[in-house]
Design an enzyme around this catalytic site. Structure first.
Site, short mmCIF file in Angstrom:
data_model
loop_
_atom_site.label_atom_id
_atom_site.label_comp_id
_atom_site.label_asym_id
_atom_site.label_seq_id
_atom_site.Cartn_x
_atom_site.Cartn_y
_atom_site.Cartn_z
N LYS A 1 0.83 -1.21 0.00
CA LYS A 1 0.00 0.00 0.00
C LYS A 1 0.86 1.26 0.00
CE LYS A 1 -2.30 -1.01 3.77
NZ LYS A 1 -1.65 -2.31 4.08
N ARG B 1 -11.26 0.16 9.23
CA ARG B 1 -10.59 -1.06 9.65
C ARG B 1 -11.58 -2.13 10.10
NH1 ARG B 1 -5.02 -0.66 10.64
NH2 ARG B 1 -4.19 1.46 10.51
N ARG C 1 11.48 -4.02 5.77
CA ARG C 1 10.91 -2.73 5.36
C ARG C 1 11.47 -1.57 6.19
NH1 ARG C 1 4.47 -2.20 5.25
NH2 ARG C 1 4.72 -2.47 7.50
N ARG D 1 9.42 0.50 11.68
CA ARG D 1 8.34 0.54 12.65
C ARG D 1 8.59 -0.48 13.76
NH1 ARG D 1 3.71 0.49 7.99
NH2 ARG D 1 3.65 2.73 7.55
N ARG E 1 -0.84 -9.03 13.90
CA ARG E 1 -1.43 -8.06 12.98
C ARG E 1 -2.23 -8.76 11.87
NH1 ARG E 1 3.41 -4.31 11.13
NH2 ARG E 1 1.74 -3.13 10.10
#
Length: 335
Positions: free
Chosen positions: A117, A192, A231, A276, A287
């Site tokens: 995304k 969400r 990431r 993160r 998650r």
């Protein structure tokens, strides 16, 4: 710019519509632009009525003498300015009609953590010239601006509570009234849950709008760990990098092959990148469980409206982007 006297306008119109003028334009179309070829005829129109005035679009008035009328450069400047004014007016008029009568592009971009995304959202944003709205960014902006809903959110957070769906929807309602959202927007991070989706639908319906496209980036859970743990992001812009698939230009490796954190900088700004805290294998399991349990049912909610499109995000970036473009095309959900 416009000519102040009706006499000049009438004379110019007669000359411009004459057979000689049309033949001149036609025979010189490939060698010289119409505005340049029209200059002698405009000058003749000015001579036919003597001195006059030109009033610019900035409301400045210029007196024209006989010598001015014969000045090709002044006529060229006038004609080009007038042409640009007409084009700008027509463009603005079309944009206003589009914003008023055509449905806005209201997109929701879905996908599990690491689906892409952060990579493809900004590309959609640039292509459609509509903003990607992050609930976190909107919340911080509302609190900083001390808006009514921003103050409510600040009070809740100060008390250690969670910001309610009602407050978040209120923040979105305020944000989408801004000029950059007139043609649409992309929602990132909201809704969400199914409850939030229904609250969003209700708010948009009150504005005479609705969600026009839902794009789901599909990636198998087994592939996501490598993506997530590798990431790095640029916090201010949201640009996303990956040590294997899309490393920053400055990245250097340590002796064990892992990236040197001191070498991770954003390609565009040169600012430091960050990872993160929840971009770990352990956090990913939790998650993903939350994503499948709460977020995926939203797709079923929008499916009957014919706006949901799935994209195979488990392929090269060019392949993913090609499918995203196909999903964005009007009527793609009917195929």
């Amino acid at each position: 710019m416009v000519l102040a006297t009706s006499a000049v306008r009438l004379a110019s119109r007669r000359i411009a519509c004459s057979p000689a003028t049309r033949r001149a334009f036609a025979s010189n179309a490939r060698q010289e632009s119409a505005p340049s070829k029209a200059l002698p005829f405009l000058a003749a129109a000015g001579l036919a009525v003597g001195a006059s005035q030109i009033v610019s679009s900035e409301n400045k008035t210029y007196n024209l003498t006989k010598d001015d009328v014969l000045d090709k450069e002044k006529w060229k400047h006038f004609f080009e300015s007038y042409y640009n004014s007409v084009i700008n007016f027509a463009t603005k008029e079309t944009e206003d009609k589009f914003a008023a009568y055509w449905p806005r592009n209201i997109l929701i971009l879905f996908g599990p953590p690491g689906a892409g995304k952060g990579t493809h959202g900004p590309k959609i944003e640039d292509m459609l010239n509509i903003p990607q709205l992050s609930t976190g960014d909107m919340l911080r902006a509302a609190v900083s601006a001390k808006t009514e809903v921003g103050l409510k959110a600040k009070a809740v957070m100060a008390a250690g509570g969670l910001v309610s769906d009602e407050i978040v929807v209120g923040i979105i309602r305020d944000r989408i009234t801004e000029e950059d959202c007139r043609f649409g927007f992309i929602l990132d991070g909201f809704p969400r849950t199914l409850v939030q989706a229904k609250a969003l639908d209700k708010m948009l319906a009150e504005e005479g709008a609705c969600v026009t496209k839902v794009i789901e980036l599909e990636v198998p859970d087994s592939v996501l760990e490598e993506r997530i743990c590798g990431r790095w992001i640029h916090k201010q812009s949201g640009r996303s990098y990956h040590i294997k698939y899309a490393p920053p230009k400055t990245m250097k490796s340590l002796a064990d092959g892992s990236p040197d954190p001191a070498s991770m900088f954003d390609d565009e700004t040169g600012e430091p990148l960050m990872q993160r805290p929840d971009d770990t294998a352990a956090a990913l399991i939790k998650r993903l469980k939350g994503y499948h349990k709460e977020t995926v049912p939203i797709l079923k909610h929008y499916a009957p409206n014919g706006v949901v499109k799935s994209v195979n995000a488990n392929q090269g970036m060019d392949g993913v982007w090609g499918e995203v473009l196909g999903a964005l095309k009007r009527g793609s959900d009917k195929k």
